[in-house]
Design a protein around this motif. Structure first.
Motif, PDB file in Angstrom:
ATOM      1  N   ILE A 169      44.219-106.946 -23.244  1.00 24.54           N
ATOM      2  CA  ILE A 169      45.534-107.376 -23.748  1.00 24.54           C
ATOM      3  C   ILE A 169      46.507-107.688 -22.611  1.00 24.54           C
ATOM      4  N   SER A 170      46.487-106.863 -21.533  1.00 20.85           N
ATOM      5  CA  SER A 170      47.448-107.055 -20.431  1.00 20.85           C
ATOM      6  C   SER A 170      47.205-108.358 -19.674  1.00 20.85           C
ATOM      7  N   SER A 215      61.022 -97.902 -29.407  1.00 18.82           N
ATOM      8  CA  SER A 215      60.254 -96.866 -28.707  1.00 18.82           C
ATOM      9  C   SER A 215      59.038 -97.506 -28.048  1.00 18.82           C
ATOM     10  N   GLU A 216      58.437 -96.775 -27.123  1.00 16.75           N
ATOM     11  CA  GLU A 216      57.228 -97.257 -26.448  1.00 16.75           C
ATOM     12  C   GLU A 216      56.108 -97.506 -27.478  1.00 16.75           C
ATOM     13  N   ALA A 217      55.985 -96.597 -28.442  1.00 16.78           N
ATOM     14  CA  ALA A 217      54.942 -96.730 -29.474  1.00 16.78           C
ATOM     15  C   ALA A 217      55.164 -97.998 -30.295  1.00 16.78           C
ATOM     16  N   ASN A 218      56.424 -98.264 -30.644  1.00 13.03           N
ATOM     17  CA  ASN A 218      56.787 -99.468 -31.390  1.00 13.03           C
ATOM     18  C   ASN A 218      56.435-100.734 -30.604  1.00 13.03           C
ATOM     19  N   LEU A 219      56.742-100.727 -29.312  1.00  7.02           N
ATOM     20  CA  LEU A 219      56.446-101.887 -28.458  1.00  7.02           C
ATOM     21  C   LEU A 219      54.938-102.114 -28.345  1.00  7.02           C
ATOM     22  N   ARG A 220      54.180-101.031 -28.261  1.00  3.07           N
ATOM     23  CA  ARG A 220      52.712-101.158 -28.208  1.00  3.07           C
ATOM     24  C   ARG A 220      52.193-101.833 -29.479  1.00  3.07           C
ATOM     25  N   ARG A 241      57.187-105.788 -20.895  1.00  3.36           N
ATOM     26  CA  ARG A 241      56.217-106.094 -19.829  1.00  3.36           C
ATOM     27  C   ARG A 241      55.551-104.826 -19.302  1.00  3.36           C
ATOM     28  N   LYS A 242      56.336-103.779 -19.109  1.00  6.74           N
ATOM     29  CA  LYS A 242      55.750-102.514 -18.631  1.00  6.74           C
ATOM     30  C   LYS A 242      54.734-101.986 -19.639  1.00  6.74           C
ATOM     31  N   VAL A 243      55.103-102.001 -20.924  1.00  7.62           N
ATOM     32  CA  VAL A 243      54.206-101.494 -21.966  1.00  7.62           C
ATOM     33  C   VAL A 243      52.931-102.337 -22.006  1.00  7.62           C
ATOM     34  N   LEU A 244      53.090-103.657 -21.889  1.00 12.42           N
ATOM     35  CA  LEU A 244      51.932-104.561 -21.887  1.00 12.42           C
ATOM     36  C   LEU A 244      50.991-104.232 -20.724  1.00 12.42           C
ATOM     37  N   MET A 245      51.552-104.076 -19.527  1.00  8.36           N
ATOM     38  CA  MET A 245      50.729-103.768 -18.339  1.00  8.36           C
ATOM     39  C   MET A 245      50.059-102.392 -18.477  1.00  8.36           C
ATOM     40  N   ASP A 246      50.799-101.427 -19.046  1.00 12.76           N
ATOM     41  CA  ASP A 246      50.244-100.082 -19.257  1.00 12.76           C
ATOM     42  C   ASP A 246      49.038-100.111 -20.204  1.00 12.76           C
TER      43      ASP A 246
END
Length: 481
Positions: free
Chosen positions: A277-278, A228-233, A267-272
């Motif tokens: 951090i990004s 999930s997005e939350a997991n990736l964050r 990568r999308k999650v990192l940039m978001d």
């Protein structure tokens, strides 16, 4: 007799220690049985075309024209090939320095790297730099290149999910590093727990290991879960706090079989997440033409993209890539076609959509058939395959079966999988080849056999499994671990 350099006892110890279960004992036995005339269903490796998946027409037409450019001069070429395939072939041939038989830049053709960067920008909503994209002979070669760059010796550890794809364990062993396992939680649909990650890192550090990188496989192989997005964050934050480079194995991003958790790139999650951090967290992402609805495993086409990696490091990676001169050029064109696909209005577009949708929809149905089939079997429990190409059922082996395996000198799940192979011709990979918790046993099978064959394959598995359990069970029953 004098001992020679390539005698077994004189080989590099890392080569001898290296294990790759996907082509291990089970596969070798299956190959022997096939030579003896037994029908074998090779579900041990994610190799779609070997199990009957038809190649997409348009990319093959384009590459055929690139391989035989004299066809483009034939006045009748338009009778055999559609105009958009002819135009695409000319487009890619113009990028090369002498057709498909000429080396490209060691990073890949600049024009195709630009197409990959544009694909990443469309997917993630953030620009990508073609200079930070390297085309490779399949994603595996890219993973090996990056691990070779990171691992300095036995004191360097790489966090790898367990169960894991043995490319990672084998490569880490080959390069003399240390695998640091973090366990995925089967009862939480193979979820990733940050507390478990912290524990793994602390344990490794207490043993004097410097943890330098973390691998995620999303969607999972062999476990089939989608992060999930939350997991990736959480993962990215963890890597940032612990100064780890994140290796994002995203080769199954087209293979999604549910709507609740679509694929989202690291990568999308990192940039978001925005600065700092990004701008600072290091990430290398991998993709391939071997999976998805393309399934072009034999072409060996892949890429990796680097985020927040210093220019000096990129130069070193380029230098090492140059030793191999060039990634294979036909596969680069397959990659270009995958990342820059046909658009509505193109002559071949409708056929391309029909073929690709047909494959993905069938894979979604097969994932369900297989999960349901395993869950209908005695002492077998299986999470639904949310993505990728595999089922990873847990097999609750009775004590008598574990004892029989010991007597035969086999790991218990290898014993089970060998019996399954001999009885049914179904070639799988035992869970021990991917890593699993002590006393828990699995097997991995692909969901790739033809849809029309799937009910018969699952019936054959069920018959074997239920007879096996009848033979070895003491009828007290088992609960799931």
């Amino acid at each position: 007799m004098t001992s020679k350099s390539l005698d077994y006892e004189n080989l590099n110890e890392n080569v001898k220690k290296c294990q790759y279960a996907v082509r291990g004992e089970l596969y070798l036995r299956a190959s022997e049985l096939q030579k003896e005339g037994k029908k074998i269903i090779f579900t041990n490796v994610g190799n779609p075309h070997a199990l009957g998946q038809k190649p997409l027409t348009f990319p093959r037409q384009v590459v055929a024209l690139c391989q035989a450019p004299f066809l483009l001069d034939d006045p009748n070429v338009g009778l055999v090939f559609p105009a958009d395939a002819i135009a695409k072939a000319k487009h890619y041939l113009a990028m090369t320095s002498g057709g498909l038989g000429a080396y490209s830049d060691s990073r890949g053709l600049p024009g195709i790297r630009k197409e990959v960067a544009e694909f990443i920008e469309r997917r993630d909503g953030y620009p990508s730099d073609p200079e930070l994209i390297f085309l490779t002979d399949g994603a595996s070669k890219g993973v090996m290149q990056i691990l070779n760059t990171i691992i300095r010796g036995a004191g360097d550890g790489i966090l790898v999910p367990v169960p894991q794809y043995p490319l990672y364990s084998a490569t880490i062993t080959l390069f003399g590093g240390s695998l640091v396992p973090y366990y995925l939680e089967e009862t939480a649909n193979w979820g990733l727990d940050i507390a478990n990650l912290r524990q793994s890192v602390a344990q490794a550090r207490s043993q004097g290991i410097t943890v330098r990188a973390m691998v995620i496989i999303n969607p999972g192989n062999p476990t089939g879960q989608c992060l999930s997005e939350a997991n990736l964050r959480e993962v990215l934050k963890f890597c940032y706090q612990n100064n780890l480079v994140l290796l994002g194995d995203e080769v199954y991003q087209q293979n999604i079989y549910q709507d609740e958790r679509p694929f989202i790139s690291a990568r999308k999650v990192l940039m978001d997440m925005g600065p700092p951090i990004s701008k600072e967290c290091q990430l290398v992402s991998f993709h391939t033409v071997s999976k998805g609805y393309w399934g072009e495993c034999g072409q060996r086409g892949g890429y990796f993209e680097m985020t927040n990696i210093s220019p000096k490091t990129v130069e070193e990676i380029y230098k090492v890539a140059s030793i191999s001169l060039s990634p294979n050029v036909p596969a680069q064109i397959f990659m270009g076609l995958m990342v820059n696909p046909l658009k509505p209005g193109d002559i071949s577009y409708e056929r391309y959509v029909r073929e690709s949708k047909g494959i993905l929809e069938s894979l979604r149905r097969r994932a369900q058939i297989m999960t349901d089939g395993f869950n209908s079997c005695r002492n077998v429990v299986c999470n639904f395959t949310e993505g990728a190409m595999y089922s990873f059922p847990q097999i609750r082996l009775p004590p008598k079966a574990i004892e029989a395996a010991k007597k035969a000198g086999k790991v218990a799940d290898v014993f089970y999988c060998l019996k399954l192979l001999e009885a049914t011709g179904i070639s799988t990979v035992p869970g021990s080849g991917f890593g699993q918790k002590e006393g828990v046993f699995h097997l991995r099978t692909t969901i790739l056999p033809a849809e029309e064959d799937m009910p018969a394959i699952m019936a054959s598995f069920k018959k074997f499994n239920d007879e096996f359990m009848e033979q070895y069970e003491d009828h007290r029953g088992y609960s799931r671990m």
